[in-house]
Each structure stands twice: as structure tokens, then as C-alpha cells.
Design a protein around this motif. Structure first.
Motif, PDB file in Angstrom:
ATOM      1  N   TYR A 175       5.678  -6.748   6.591  1.00  0.00           N
ATOM      2  CA  TYR A 175       4.788  -6.019   7.498  1.00  0.00           C
ATOM      3  C   TYR A 175       3.797  -5.166   6.997  1.00  0.00           C
ATOM      4  CZ  TYR A 175       3.537  -3.696  11.783  1.00  0.00           C
ATOM      5  OH  TYR A 175       2.843  -3.212  12.758  1.00  0.00           O
ATOM      6  N   THR A 204      10.342   1.807  10.855  1.00  0.00           N
ATOM      7  CA  THR A 204       9.675   0.945  11.778  1.00  0.00           C
ATOM      8  C   THR A 204       8.938  -0.560  11.240  1.00  0.00           C
ATOM      9  OG1 THR A 204       7.518   2.117  11.864  1.00  0.00           O
ATOM     10  CG2 THR A 204       8.923   2.652  13.467  1.00  0.00           C
ATOM     11  N   VAL A 264      11.934  -2.372  10.020  1.00  0.00           N
ATOM     12  CA  VAL A 264      12.631  -3.267  11.100  1.00  0.00           C
ATOM     13  C   VAL A 264      11.667  -4.463  11.148  1.00  0.00           C
ATOM     14  CG1 VAL A 264      12.893  -3.454  13.705  1.00  0.00           C
ATOM     15  CG2 VAL A 264      13.649  -1.101  12.226  1.00  0.00           C
ATOM     16  N   GLU A 265      10.377  -4.382  11.368  1.00  0.00           N
ATOM     17  CA  GLU A 265       9.500  -5.434  11.530  1.00  0.00           C
ATOM     18  C   GLU A 265       9.731  -6.458  10.544  1.00  0.00           C
ATOM     19  OE1 GLU A 265       8.108  -6.325  14.245  1.00  0.00           O
ATOM     20  OE2 GLU A 265       8.643  -4.698  15.355  1.00  0.00           O
ATOM     21  N   LEU A 309       5.566 -14.610  10.941  1.00  0.00           N
ATOM     22  CA  LEU A 309       4.078 -14.169  10.506  1.00  0.00           C
ATOM     23  C   LEU A 309       4.137 -14.163   8.988  1.00  0.00           C
ATOM     24  CD1 LEU A 309       2.432 -11.451  12.801  1.00  0.00           C
ATOM     25  CD2 LEU A 309       1.816 -13.723  12.698  1.00  0.00           C
TER      26      LEU A 309
END
Lengths: 385, 131, 348
Positions: free
Chosen positions: C10, C52, C55-56, C319
Motif C-alpha cells: 500500500y 491504516t 491494514v490495507e 492491486l
């Protein structure tokens, strides 16, 4: 059920009342109502107030206001339903008199909003929304109504100018009301060009932060006939309804379902229809709110609140004058007081006491007050008795 | 000052989007409820919300509550998730003027606010433009 | 054999260019760009932190692993910018991916090496048979002091790896580690920005440890640089990994796929782990990957991976790392960057 009349109303000059406390504001309006009614006693009282605890730290308003009004030990009850607190307090008083439990009841509404700073007031007002699933994300009330406005504009073609026209008309009316907080006149360009608060709503689309109170005295119509020296005003319809607390859980964020249902009930009780109403005070906390409210009340077709506001139908002298007092926009919006102040305005109009802003031959008026994004709403119909 | 409990008990919704689906009429409730507001049934199955959807309406908050002042202006919208559930959340990772009604979005895990410099950090969901 | 069963990265959407920073401090942008081999760096949004991003990245790893998160037995988050001084990052990540409560969590800190440290321990627990799956994460939202050379490179990103014994996408054939007490970079408690020892961070620090670990890894595995399709080194800037790779005998084409620093900056604990994700995104079955991290203080972890047939089935399930780099970014001016990074003294 006993027929009920409004025999006294009490307003005061609203605004940033730096030198007046919460209790002083309330008692001033209550005494004005008692004097207007000419009564020497009250049997019970209601206080509509949204969040005096957050604004001033003071709760327990029933006792406080009864004490400072010098009417202990009568029953005194606080009613809270966010910005509909005043209107719903009035309905509770109405129910008490109509039931025969009490004879002369005072219903007041109050909010003292300037004892906290702007951020504090924004927070206090935001508590009317869903704390965990709306406010948690940083939304404000202008933000919630802005989302309704955008949806209404995209769905029905409501224009920026139509929003502005609501503010311009209400300030025109408010300029004729000595008790109004902001009596300056506006132009559509000034409204649209003022500072943006939550797109597409500007600061002049929003009702202000106001200190103020309003009060009314009600009693059985038969008692009123004996003791009142004023033209008699009867309460013929009352309706109240609720909706989801969170705006995003509504099937249609542009439609004020609770206002529609409250109005249906009030119309049915009074045996009238929207076209029978001569004037109305509606809850224009934001310009878009008035557009949505007149649709929900049946004064405009669904989606046509914008054009109806633009073409003068809601001005004094128009088809259905809306917010002759200046509305929340110009008169001010001390949240707990607003619903009671609407009753005061309609009562004075029906008595023919509204001076420069008097609606000719006003015989039947309506009030619509709402809390949150219309998660609660209350409608009353008043008629010349 | 409030205790952490209020934040903590919403974690299943804020972090994992846990919702309840009515066994009577199939309505999905977020947050979960004890009684279905559609049909009145009280039995539910646990479901997880879709993490993609479309913006239904939105605004840009320019006058923010105290806790969010440092972040304004910021966008907030109503998002209809692909499973039909409506949520409200901030829309980030794009300029406010780029947001359009109908814009496809994806839900990401973000910091929503903090309880002051010394307090706990409150996490939750926000929408970002779908890639 | 144990290995990676799922991986994910990420990176935030915001960037700031070297020129924009240099302008504020009166520095010569072209010489910084040349010296650091760096064009711009990622900047976390105000609502992003190590948790955050972890987590992604972990959600992407779970998608590729195709496993129930409940089966993950440990989460190790390596970072030098954990949001809390005291309160684990790992438990929040575990809760968000639905891996609680039967899980072991620990937060690691070892300057830029904390990510591979988490991977190393996660892998070891799986190899030891203590658990079916373990998740190792490297993530940072690093800060360089305003005007310091580090400000041009300290960036944000995360990479997450789920280790297991079945259905691997890359088996871990060898590991090793190389550590000494070398005070080249540090941050004391309560200090906002780290300090570093200037040119001492080079030869006796980065180069000594990366070379030490790499040389030992080649020796114990009996491999030569030319056996590898890809090599990933810690990337504090663009220059160090390029130089060390060349010195070790790797060719530029072996290094460039995993060299993200020139357009991403130094994601600290996420640096070589993100480089590895970029390599896995394009790797083919049977290929060998050489990886050596570096963390100040100082030490390096080394890994040799052999890509399996399953890789081609998972690359498109989430992704890709380059998707995060190639997507339209939002360029920041220095003022907004300073606001985002909490560098402006606010009213109290």
C-alpha cells in the motif's frame, strides 16, 4: 377531548444577548405571555429546550424555570426533541389541556447558545444527528442539509438562485419584525456570494446562532371565552411524526417524510387541506429546509419547492405566505424556542396584530417545526375561533 | 472525558463493516439492530458490507466541529454500497472539486479523528475514488 | 517448505517533489536529485498512519493468499513510526482484518529493518510448526527533520506478507542475519525527529551490513548473483542499493524492478519489503529472488525466495505495487505537506 385556545403569547428581542442568562431569557418571554393572556395563575408548564447542558451546563430546566418564574410548586416538565423541542413541548401542553388534566398551561421554549464558542455550538447542535454513524465522521448540520440540497438540486433541478430567494424573502419579512435578530435585507447575489459553509450552502443559507425564548399560554376554549380579552385563537390540528435518526438511512434524502406525516395528521384533525391554509411558519433552519418543508406540507408539488419559492408565491401577499416572522433565517433560531415562537407568530397574525407584516384576512395558519434532519417533526394548525 | 468503551464497542462496524441481515425480510441493517424496522422480526444473520459503492450525495465541510478543524475543508458523502446499504463517510484522496454524484468509490481503513494529542486514535472507514 | 502464501502493498496517494522541498530550504534540487537518485516521495494523508496502511496492505495479502484471516496465528508489525508509544499496532490490524482473538501480536522496531524482522519471525514460527499462517508487515510514515537531507526521502508505505507451508507463491530457501552495534541513526524517546551520523551512515553502516549479510547468504546457499532473476536491497535513497548491488556483482536489470525509491522515497520498514512485492507482481515460476534489508543501529536480514507456479494465479487478485505508484497522484506544496505532517505549531 377539550377544545383548546391560545390566550397569550410572549416574544422578546432575539439575538446575541450577552447580558442575559438562560433563566433570564426564559422568564422574560414567559412573563410577556402571562401579561398578554392576562392570567393570574398557571397550573402546569412545559419548557422546550434542546441542549442547555451542552450550551450552559444547566439541566433540570423544569424546576429552574418554575422557580425563577415564581410558580413553584406547579408541575414543570422539560421536553427535548432537538430543534423540534419547542413545537413538541407545545403539543404536550396541548395534550394536557385537551385531556382535562390542567386548565391553564404555559408552554415555553428557550435556548441560550452564545455561552459557548462557534465550535462548541456546532458540536452541541450536531448531537441531534446520529453520534456514532454521522457525527463520528465530522459532519455538521449545515453539511447534512447541504447533502439534501445537492440531492434536491440534482434530482429536481432546484437552482442556487431558488435557494437564495428563500433567504431574501425571509429577511424581507424579518426586516418588518422588531424582535428579529438579523433585520437587514439581502439580495440573491449576496446570499450566493457569501462565505461557503458546506457546499452548496453559504453562511447566508444558514439560520444563525441565537439566544432567545418564546412562550404561549393555552387553556380550554370555554375558559378562554370567559377570561380572554383578545381575539380567540383555537388549536384545531396537531400532528407529530418521526423518521430515521440518520439522514443516509432514508429512502429519499430530499423528502421530509416525518413532516409530511405530521401534516397529514394535523390536516385530518382540523378537517382541512393545504389549500385552506392562509399562512405558515415552517422550519427554515437552512434555505433548502424551507423548500423541502413546503413540499412535505403540500404547499408545493414534490420537487417544485424551488420554483414556488422563486416566483413569489410564498411572500407576504402571495398564494401562501411562508415565515412572515422572518423565519429561523432572519428572526433567529434559538433551537428550543423556535417551535413556540412559530405559535406566537401565527397567533398574532390571526389576531391581526402583525403590523407591517400582517397577512390580510388571515383566518387559519400552520406551524411546522423539526428536529435534526427531520427525524422528528410536529405540525399545528391554528384558527380564528 | 469519555472512556474508550464507546469507541471500542463500535469496532466490528468501524473496522470490519459487520451488519445484520433480517431472517424475515432480508433487510440489511448497519449498524446491526435488535429488531428489524421493516418487518419486526428479531432474528438476524451476520453479514459483511460490500466495500465498493457509489456516491449518492455529498458536501464539503468548510466550517468543521472542533475535533475536525485541522482537516477542513473535507468532503463527506452518502455512499450506496454495491449491496444496497447506505452509509455516510468522508470522501478522501481526491480534490473536493473532483467529486461527482454517482462516482464509484472504494472503502478504505483510515484514521477518523483522535481524542486530543494524548488520547486514543479513532479509526474507521472512508471512501476513496475507485481505482 | 515454508514461504509466502500471500503478499500485498500500500502506498498513499500524495507526493512531494525534491524541488518543492529544496526551494524552501534554499538547497540545490538538481544535486539532491542526482546525489540521492530520487525525484519525489510519498506523503501520508493526515488520516493515514502505520496502522491504516498495514491494514490495507494486509487486506491485499489476504486476497492473494485466499485464506480465512482467522487462520493467521501471528501478526508482527515492523515500524519506527507506530502511532502509539504504548499500545500495539498489531492488535488494531488483527481486529480490522478479522484475525482476533486467537492470535499472537508484537510490534517490532529496528529503524528500517523492522519490516523484514517481522517477516523473519513470522516465517520462523511457521517453519517451527507453531502455527499454520503468520503475517509479517513492514510499514512507516517516517519523518525527517525540516531541512535535513532525510526530509527529501522519508516517505510512507507498507507491505504485508502471509507465511505458510501450503500453497506458497514463493518458498523461502535461505535466510540469514548480520548485526553489530553501530550508532548511525537513532531517535530518543519524546523526540519528534531522528538524528543521523552523516557520512558515517554509509560505509561502516549500510554498506558493511548489507554486504556482510549478502556475502554470507550467497555463501550458505551456494549461489552466485547471476543465479537470481531479481535482487532487492534496502533503499534509503536510489544510490545506495544501486551501488551495493553493483559491488556484489548484480546487474542493474536485476535490481531495477524492486527499486522503488526514486519515485516513492524511503518507506523505511516498508522499503525492501515493498520492493519485494513489486518483484512478486511480475515474477515467473521458478525464478530466484535475492533480498537484503538494512536497519540502522545496525543490521541486515537476508532472504532467498524461489517463486512457485502459484504466483501467476495470485498476481492479479489485488492491486499491484506499481498500481499504487502509477495511479494519478496528488502533488503537495511544502505548506500543505508541513500541515499534513504536523510540522506546524498549532494553537493549544
Amino acid at each position: 377531548m377539550v377544545d383548546v385556545a391560545v390566550i397569550g403569547v410572549g416574544m422578546m428581542k432575539w439575538g446575541e444577548l450577552w447580558d442575559k442568562s438562560l433563566r433570564a431569557v426564559f422568564v422574560e418571554a414567559a412573563l410577556n405571555a402571562i401579561d398578554d393572556a392576562g392570567v393570574d395563575r398557571i397550573d402546569s408548564m412545559y419548557v422546550g429546550c434542546m441542549t442547555s447542558g451542552l450550551f450552559t451546563g444547566q439541566e433540570h430546566l423544569g424546576a429552574l424555570m418554575a422557580d425563577y418564574l415564581g410558580v413553584c410548586p406547579i408541575p414543570a416538565t422539560r421536553v427535548e426533541s432537538a430543534c423540534a423541542s419547542g413545537g413538541i413541548a407545545f403539543r404536550q401542553g396541548l395534550i394536557e389541556v385537551a385531556s382535562g388534566m390542567s386548565e391553564i398551561v404555559l408552554v415555553g421554549g428557550v435556548e441560550k447558545m452564545t455561552d459557548v464558542d462557534g465550535g462548541g455550538a456546532t458540536y452541541a447542535l450536531s448531537t441531534a444527528a446520529d453520534q456514532e454513524y454521522e457525527d463520528y465522521n465530522g459532519v455538521t448540520f449545515p453539511g447534512l442539509y447541504a447533502m439534501m440540497a445537492r440531492a434536491h438540486m440534482e434530482k429536481y433541478g432546484t437552482t442556487r438562485k431558488q435557494l437564495s430567494e428563500v433567504a431574501v424573502k425571509n429577511h424581507d419579512n424579518g426586516s418588518k419584525n422588531p424582535n428579529a435578530q438579523f433585520r437587514m435585507k439581502l439580495t440573491v447575489d449576496k446570499v450566493a456570494g457569501s462565505v461557503m459553509v458546506a457546499d452548496p450552502l453559504t453562511i447566508l443559507d444558514c439560520s444563525p446562532i441565537t439566544d432567545g425564548a418564546a412562550a404561549a399560554i393555552i387553556c380550554p376554549l370555554e375558559t378562554a371565552k370567559k377570561i380572554s380579552k383578545k381575539p380567540l385563537v383555537r388549536v384545531t390540528g396537531s400532528g407529530q411524526a418521526t423518521d430515521t435518526i440518520a439522514l443516509h438511512q432514508r429512502k429519499d434524502v430530499t423528502w421530509l417524510a416525518a413532516a409530511e406525516i405530521a401534516a397529514e395528521k394535523a390536516y385530518k384533525m382540523a378537517g382541512v387541506k393545504p389549500s385552506d391554509i392562509d399562512l405558515a411558519e415552517v422550519h427554515d433552519c437552512f434555505t433548502i429546509a424551507e423548500i423541502c418543508a413546503i413540499e412535505a406540507l403540500g404547499f408545493a408539488e414534490k420537487g417544485k419547492g424551488g420554483p414556488v419559492s422563486e416566483n413569489g408565491e410564498t411572500a407576504i401577499g402571495g398564494r401562501i405566505p411562508i415565515n412572515t416572522s422572518g423565519g429561523l433565517k432572519s428572526k433567529g433560531h434559538p433551537v428550543g424556542a423556535t417551535g413556540v415562537a412559530q405559535i406566537c407568530e401565527i397567533t398574532e397574525q390571526l389576531r391581526g396584530e402583525s403590523g407591517e407584516r400582517q397577512v390580510k384576512d388571515a383566518k387559519r395558519g400552520l406551524t411546522q417545526n423539526m428536529g435534526g434532519t427531520c427525524a422528528s417533526s410536529v405540525v399545528h394548525i391554528l384558527e380564528v375561533a | 472525558m469519555s472512556t474508550s468503551a464507546r469507541y471500542w464497542r463500535e469496532i466490528p462496524q468501524r473496522y470490519r463493516y459487520e451488519a445484520s441481515k433480517c431472517k424475515g425480510c432480508g433487510a440489511v441493517w448497519f449498524p446491526p439492530r435488535l429488531i428489524c424496522a421493516e418487518c419486526g422480526k428479531r432474528e438476524f444473520e451476520d453479514v459483511t458490507l460490500s466495500n465498493t459503492g457509489k456516491v449518492q450525495t455529498f458536501t464539503v465541510i468548510r466550517v468543521a466541529p472542533n475535533e475536525f478543524c485541522d482537516e477542513s475543508p473535507y468532503a463527506i458523502g452518502v455512499v450506496e454500497l454495491d449491496d444496497g446499504v447506505m452509509i455516510q463517510c468522508q470522501i478522501v484522496d481526491c480534490l473536493p472539486e473532483e467529486i461527482k454524484t454517482g462516482m464509484p468509490v472504494k472503502i478504505e481503513f483510515r484514521k477518523v479523528k483522535q481524542e486530543g494529542q494524548a488520547g486514543i486514535i479513532n479509526y474507521g472507514y472512508k471512501a476513496v475514488p475507485a481505482a | 517448505m515454508a514461504g509466502i502464501v500471500g503478499y500485498g502493498a500500500y502506498a498513499p496517494k500524495y507526493r512531494i517533489k525534491v524541488e518543492e522541498i529544496a526551494k524552501v530550504w534554499g538547497a540545490d534540487a538538481p544535486s539532491y536529485k542526482r546525489g540521492l537518485m530520487l525525484r519525489e516521495k510519498s506523503v501520508p494523508a493526515p488520516d493515514q498512519d502505520v496502522i491504516t496502511m498495514s491494514v490495507e496492505a494486509s487486506r491485499n495479502a489476504i486476497k492473494r493468499a485466499g485464506i480465512d484471516a482467522k487462520k493467521i496465528g501471528a501478526i508482527y508489525v515492523g515500524s519506527e513510526s507506530h502511532p502509539y508509544a504504548v499500545k500495539p499496532s498489531g492488535t488494531v490490524v488483527a481486529e480490522a482484518i478479522g484475525a482476533t482473538p486467537d492470535i499472537h501480536c508484537a510490534d517490532f522496531e529496528f529503524a528500517c529493518k523492522a519490516g523484514t524482522e517481522g517477516m523473519f519471525v513470522a516465517l520462523s514460527l511457521v517453519e517451527a510448526g507453531k502455527m499454520e499462517y503468520a503475517l509479517g508487515i513492514g510499514a512507516d510514515t517516517s519523518q525527517g527533520a525540516p531541512g535535513d537531507a532525510l526530509e527529501y526521502s522519508a516517505s510512507a508505505g507498507a507491505a504485508a506478507f502471509i507465511f505458510g507451508k501450503n500453497d506458497t507463491v514463493a518458498e523461502v530457501e535461505h535466510t540469514n542475519a548480520y548485526m553489530t552495534d553501530t550508532p548511525d541513526f537513532w531517535r530518543r524517546e519524546y523526540m519528534h525527529y531522528p538524528r543521523h551520523a552523516g557520512r558515517f551512515t554509509g560505509m561502516p553502516a549500510y554498506f558493511k551490513h548489507v554486504t556482510g549479510a549478502a556475502t554470507a547468504l550467497l555463501e550458505i546457499s551456494g549461489t552466485k548473483p547471476e543465479d537470481f532473476a531479481y535482487a532487492v536491497f534496502h533503499q534509503p535513497n536510489g544510490k545506495f542499493p544501486t551501488t551495493v548491488g553493483k559491488k556484489l556483482g548484480f546487474k542493474p536489470e536485476q535490481i531495477e524492478t524492486g527499486l522503488l525509491c526514486p519515485r516513492l522515497g524511503n518507506t523505511y520498514s516498508g522499503s525492501s519489503p515493498m520492493g519485494l512485492t513489486a518483484v512478486l507482481d511480475v515474477a515467473k515460476p521458478g525464478q530466484l529472488i535475492f533480498m537484503v534489508s538494512y536497519g540502522s543501529g545496525a543490521g541486515s536480514d537476508g532472504f532467498i525466495y524461489r517463486v512457485t507456479d502459484r504466483i501467476s494465479k495470485v498476481q492479479d487478485l489485488a492491486l499491484k505495487t506499481t498500481d499504487y505508484l502509477d495511479r494519478e497522484t496528488i502533488q503537495l506544496d511544502y505548506g500543505t505537506y508541513a500541515k499534513f505532517r504536523g510540522k506546524i505549531r498549532m494553537s493549544e
